[in-house]
Design an enzyme around this catalytic site. Structure first.
Site, PDB file in Angstrom:
ATOM      1  N   HIS A   1       9.364  79.761  20.631  1.00 55.01           N
ATOM      2  CA  HIS A   1       9.313  80.860  21.349  1.00 55.01           C
ATOM      3  C   HIS A   1      10.075  80.819  22.778  1.00 55.01           C
ATOM      4  O   HIS A   1       9.950  79.714  23.090  1.00 55.01           O
ATOM      5  CB  HIS A   1       7.936  81.255  21.740  1.00 55.01           C
TER       6      HIS A   1
ATOM      7  N   GLU B   1      13.957  87.977  18.775  1.00 54.03           N
ATOM      8  CA  GLU B   1      13.469  88.429  20.011  1.00 54.03           C
ATOM      9  C   GLU B   1      14.383  88.085  21.243  1.00 54.03           C
ATOM     10  O   GLU B   1      14.594  87.205  21.884  1.00 54.03           O
ATOM     11  CB  GLU B   1      12.188  87.372  20.417  1.00 54.03           C
TER      12      GLU B   1
HETATM   13  P1  PGA Z   1       5.752  91.415  24.184  1.00 59.42           P
HETATM   14  O1  PGA Z   1       5.913  89.862  23.565  1.00 59.42           O
HETATM   15  O2  PGA Z   1       5.177  92.331  22.814  1.00 59.42           O
HETATM   16  O3  PGA Z   1       4.553  91.432  25.055  1.00 59.42           O
HETATM   17  O4  PGA Z   1       6.930  91.691  24.483  1.00 59.42           O
HETATM   18  C1  PGA Z   1       6.287  89.668  22.547  1.00 59.42           C
HETATM   19  C2  PGA Z   1       6.620  88.032  22.176  1.00 59.42           C
HETATM   20  O5  PGA Z   1       6.588  87.276  23.353  1.00 59.42           O
HETATM   21  O6  PGA Z   1       6.641  87.563  21.153  1.00 59.42           O
END
Ligand code: PGA
Length: 236
Positions: free
Chosen positions: A106, A163
């Site tokens: 992540h 992401e």
């Molecule tokens: P968020 O986080 O939905 O708060 O933007 C997504 C993530 O970090 O996986």
């Protein structure tokens, strides 16, 4: 051909205490049953709580008999098997809990804990040894480098979460066109992997993404913290 359900993954990050987890589970159970009763569920749900609550959530999944459509995941995993690695939680530690997924790489781990793509590839190996599906998070800048560090023979066993860092936790999801373009690059780099999107999804904006067959699921942070909001997203 086997059609897989899309994934809806809750990443609670370092939020909640035991009491709040219990409340979330009670509310989710009630609302989720009503979604299931409608017969329209298209998602496999994965709940990734902080480590102290993994057992609480795992027990609840067994007790509610939601195993067929709700799975337990962890937010990170040790790159090592069990042994003398103080503070690390290995897949083997959780083997009895029917753990199915682990988020690795992540952007918050890469940023605050200085994890490299090589470190992430070791965690992928750790997952696969324990038959845990790795959810490998990447932004555009590291797609190719991350792919290079992982043995190609494993690509079909991975979920890749695209992401974009600047859209995480901001409340503004990336433009759909940009998401689809980035997903194409992910598919070129990781042929055979399942590809999902994460970044500021909420019940209001998820609809435009959920209708796209190229997007095979979602990783949800903030909007997974309230059970009613999270269930709302399963309906969108
Ligand atoms: P968020 O986080 O939905 O708060 O933007 C997504 C993530 O970090 O996986």
């Amino acid at each position: 051909m086997l059609v897989m359900s899309k994934l809806m993954i809750a990443n609670w990050k370092s939020n909640k205490n035991t009491h709040e987890v219990a409340e979330w589970l009670v509310q989710f159970e009630i609302e989720y049953k009503s979604v299931v009763a409608l017969g329209k569920l298209v998602y496999d749900v994965v709940i990734c709580p902080p480590f102290p609550f993994v057992m609480q959530v795992g027990d609840w999944i067994q007790k509610t008999h939601f195993e067929a459509s709700v799975s337990l995941g962890m937010q990170d995993i040790s790159p090592f098997a069990s042994g003398s690695y103080t503070g690390a939680v290995s897949g083997q530690n959780l083997i009895d809990l029917n753990l199915k997924y682990a988020i690795v790489g992540h952007s918050e781990r890469r940023k605050y804990f200085k994890e490299s793509s090589l470190d992430v590839s070791k965690k992928v190996e750790s997952c696969l040894e324990e038959h845990i599906t790795p959810i490998v998070c990447v932004d555009t800048t590291e797609i190719e480098q991350q792919a290079d560090f992982i043995d190609k023979k494993h690509y079909k066993e991975l979920v890749i979460a695209y992401e974009p860092v600047e859209h995480i936790g901001t409340g503004i999801a990336q433009d759909l066109g940009e998401v689809l373009a980035a997903m194409k690059s992910v598919r070129v780099a990781f042929p055979g992997s399942r590809v999902i999107y994460g970044g500021s999804l909420n019940p209001e904006n998820i609809g435009q993404f959920s209708t796209q067959s190229e997007i095979e699921g979602f990783l949800v942070g903030s909007s997974s913290l309230k059970a009613d909001q999270f269930v709302e997203m399963l309906k969108a």
